[in-house]
Design a protein around this motif. Sequence first.
Motif, PDB file in Angstrom:
ATOM      1  N   ALA A  10       0.833  -1.205   0.000  1.00 13.78           N
ATOM      2  CA  ALA A  10       0.000   0.000   0.000  1.00 13.78           C
ATOM      3  C   ALA A  10       0.865   1.250   0.000  1.00 13.78           C
ATOM      4  CB  ALA A  10      -0.932  -0.013   1.208  1.00 13.78           C
ATOM      5  N   LEU A  11       1.917   1.253   0.800  1.00 10.24           N
ATOM      6  CA  LEU A  11       2.823   2.389   0.862  1.00 10.24           C
ATOM      7  C   LEU A  11       3.544   2.585  -0.470  1.00 10.24           C
ATOM      8  CD1 LEU A  11       4.078   4.633   2.544  1.00 10.24           C
ATOM      9  CD2 LEU A  11       5.795   2.999   3.322  1.00 10.24           C
ATOM     10  N   ARG A  12       3.983   1.480  -1.074  1.00  9.85           N
ATOM     11  CA  ARG A  12       4.661   1.558  -2.376  1.00  9.85           C
ATOM     12  C   ARG A  12       3.731   2.156  -3.425  1.00  9.85           C
ATOM     13  NH1 ARG A  12       4.770  -0.597  -6.968  1.00  9.85           N
ATOM     14  NH2 ARG A  12       3.257  -2.232  -6.526  1.00  9.85           N
ATOM     15  N   ARG A  13       2.475   1.725  -3.431  1.00  7.92           N
ATOM     16  CA  ARG A  13       1.498   2.253  -4.391  1.00  7.92           C
ATOM     17  C   ARG A  13       1.226   3.730  -4.140  1.00  7.92           C
ATOM     18  NH1 ARG A  13      -3.225  -2.356  -5.040  1.00  7.92           N
ATOM     19  NH2 ARG A  13      -1.851  -4.056  -5.672  1.00  7.92           N
ATOM     20  N   LYS A  18       1.822   9.368  -5.836  1.00  9.80           N
ATOM     21  CA  LYS A  18       2.242  10.744  -5.563  1.00  9.80           C
ATOM     22  C   LYS A  18       3.317  11.195  -6.548  1.00  9.80           C
ATOM     23  CE  LYS A  18       0.962  11.277  -0.802  1.00  9.80           C
ATOM     24  NZ  LYS A  18       1.123  12.293   0.201  1.00  9.80           N
ATOM     25  N   GLU A  19       4.238  10.310  -6.886  1.00 14.71           N
ATOM     26  CA  GLU A  19       5.300  10.660  -7.837  1.00 14.71           C
ATOM     27  C   GLU A  19       4.710  10.940  -9.217  1.00 14.71           C
ATOM     28  OE1 GLU A  19       8.077   7.441  -7.700  1.00 14.71           O
ATOM     29  OE2 GLU A  19       8.979   8.144  -5.829  1.00 14.71           O
ATOM     30  N   SER A  20       3.762  10.113  -9.666  1.00 15.07           N
ATOM     31  CA  SER A  20       3.185  10.319 -10.987  1.00 15.07           C
ATOM     32  C   SER A  20       2.356  11.599 -11.020  1.00 15.07           C
ATOM     33  CB  SER A  20       2.338   9.117 -11.425  1.00 15.07           C
ATOM     34  OG  SER A  20       1.169   9.006 -10.647  1.00 15.07           O
ATOM     35  N   LYS A  21       1.646  11.903  -9.929  1.00 21.75           N
ATOM     36  CA  LYS A  21       0.889  13.156  -9.868  1.00 21.75           C
ATOM     37  C   LYS A  21       1.835  14.344  -9.903  1.00 21.75           C
ATOM     38  CE  LYS A  21      -3.318  11.715  -7.493  1.00 21.75           C
ATOM     39  NZ  LYS A  21      -4.133  11.830  -6.289  1.00 21.75           N
ATOM     40  N   GLY A  22       2.946  14.242  -9.202  1.00 25.51           N
ATOM     41  CA  GLY A  22       3.938  15.313  -9.202  1.00 25.51           C
ATOM     42  C   GLY A  22       4.506  15.553 -10.592  1.00 25.51           C
ATOM     43  N   GLN A  23       4.753  14.470 -11.327  1.00 22.81           N
ATOM     44  CA  GLN A  23       5.267  14.596 -12.685  1.00 22.81           C
ATOM     45  C   GLN A  23       4.240  15.248 -13.598  1.00 22.81           C
ATOM     46  OE1 GLN A  23       6.299  10.582 -13.638  1.00 22.81           O
ATOM     47  NE2 GLN A  23       8.254  10.662 -12.552  1.00 22.81           N
ATOM     48  N   ARG A  24       2.957  14.864 -13.458  1.00 27.76           N
ATOM     49  CA  ARG A  24       1.897  15.460 -14.281  1.00 27.76           C
ATOM     50  C   ARG A  24       1.767  16.947 -13.997  1.00 27.76           C
ATOM     51  NH1 ARG A  24      -2.630  10.940 -13.524  1.00 27.76           N
ATOM     52  NH2 ARG A  24      -2.343  11.752 -11.459  1.00 27.76           N
ATOM     53  N   ILE A  25       1.838  17.321 -12.725  1.00 27.78           N
ATOM     54  CA  ILE A  25       1.734  18.738 -12.358  1.00 27.78           C
ATOM     55  C   ILE A  25       2.917  19.514 -12.917  1.00 27.78           C
ATOM     56  CG2 ILE A  25       1.858  20.325 -10.395  1.00 27.78           C
ATOM     57  CD1 ILE A  25       0.040  18.347  -8.885  1.00 27.78           C
ATOM     58  N   ALA A  26       4.105  18.938 -12.882  1.00 27.52           N
ATOM     59  CA  ALA A  26       5.282  19.609 -13.434  1.00 27.52           C
ATOM     60  C   ALA A  26       5.111  19.857 -14.926  1.00 27.52           C
ATOM     61  CB  ALA A  26       6.538  18.775 -13.173  1.00 27.52           C
ATOM     62  N   VAL A  27       4.558  18.880 -15.650  1.00 29.00           N
ATOM     63  CA  VAL A  27       4.326  19.046 -17.087  1.00 29.00           C
ATOM     64  C   VAL A  27       3.290  20.138 -17.326  1.00 29.00           C
ATOM     65  CG1 VAL A  27       3.353  17.913 -19.133  1.00 29.00           C
ATOM     66  CG2 VAL A  27       5.021  16.713 -17.724  1.00 29.00           C
ATOM     67  N   LEU A  28       2.219  20.149 -16.539  1.00 27.76           N
ATOM     68  CA  LEU A  28       1.189  21.181 -16.689  1.00 27.76           C
ATOM     69  C   LEU A  28       1.751  22.574 -16.418  1.00 27.76           C
ATOM     70  CD1 LEU A  28      -1.909  19.495 -15.009  1.00 27.76           C
ATOM     71  CD2 LEU A  28      -1.587  19.973 -17.430  1.00 27.76           C
ATOM     72  N   LYS A  29       2.582  22.696 -15.387  1.00 31.06           N
ATOM     73  CA  LYS A  29       3.189  23.989 -15.072  1.00 31.06           C
ATOM     74  C   LYS A  29       4.061  24.468 -16.219  1.00 31.06           C
ATOM     75  CE  LYS A  29       3.381  23.966 -10.038  1.00 31.06           C
ATOM     76  NZ  LYS A  29       4.268  23.983  -8.868  1.00 31.06           N
ATOM     77  N   GLU A  30       4.819  23.554 -16.814  1.00 33.40           N
ATOM     78  CA  GLU A  30       5.691  23.920 -17.930  1.00 33.40           C
ATOM     79  C   GLU A  30       4.862  24.379 -19.129  1.00 33.40           C
ATOM     80  OE1 GLU A  30       9.057  24.957 -19.673  1.00 33.40           O
ATOM     81  OE2 GLU A  30       8.936  24.189 -17.625  1.00 33.40           O
ATOM     82  N   ARG A  31       3.773  23.680 -19.409  1.00 31.06           N
ATOM     83  CA  ARG A  31       2.897  24.088 -20.522  1.00 31.06           C
ATOM     84  C   ARG A  31       2.284  25.458 -20.261  1.00 31.06           C
ATOM     85  NH1 ARG A  31      -0.585  18.603 -21.428  1.00 31.06           N
ATOM     86  NH2 ARG A  31       1.090  17.303 -22.219  1.00 31.06           N
ATOM     87  N   MET A  32       1.827  25.680 -19.019  1.00 34.42           N
ATOM     88  CA  MET A  32       1.237  26.978 -18.682  1.00 34.42           C
ATOM     89  C   MET A  32       2.277  28.088 -18.846  1.00 34.42           C
ATOM     90  SD  MET A  32      -1.026  26.020 -15.327  1.00 34.42           S
ATOM     91  CE  MET A  32      -1.513  27.695 -15.008  1.00 34.42           C
ATOM     92  N   LYS A  33       3.498  27.819 -18.426  1.00 32.81           N
ATOM     93  CA  LYS A  33       4.566  28.806 -18.538  1.00 32.81           C
ATOM     94  C   LYS A  33       4.841  29.126 -20.006  1.00 32.81           C
ATOM     95  CE  LYS A  33       9.431  29.425 -17.394  1.00 32.81           C
ATOM     96  NZ  LYS A  33      10.610  28.785 -16.826  1.00 32.81           N
TER      97      LYS A  33
END
Length: 50
Positions: A10-13, A18-33
């Motif tokens: 459960a912890l691994r999942r 959280k890591e995949s959500k963080g990566q998606r947010i980073a991509v969205l921020k870059e696109r917005m920029k």
Amino acid sequence: MNTIISKEEALRRLVATKESKGQRIAVLKERMKEKYVNSMGVEPENILFL
């Protein structure tokens, strides 16, 4: 269908999610920029998600 998983699994999942959500947010921020720079000609000071 309920599957019982261990605490470790459960912890691994959770960490992977959280890591995949963080990566998606980073991509969205870059696109917005990029869109902001293309439309305004200057870089934004900060990017906020509301």
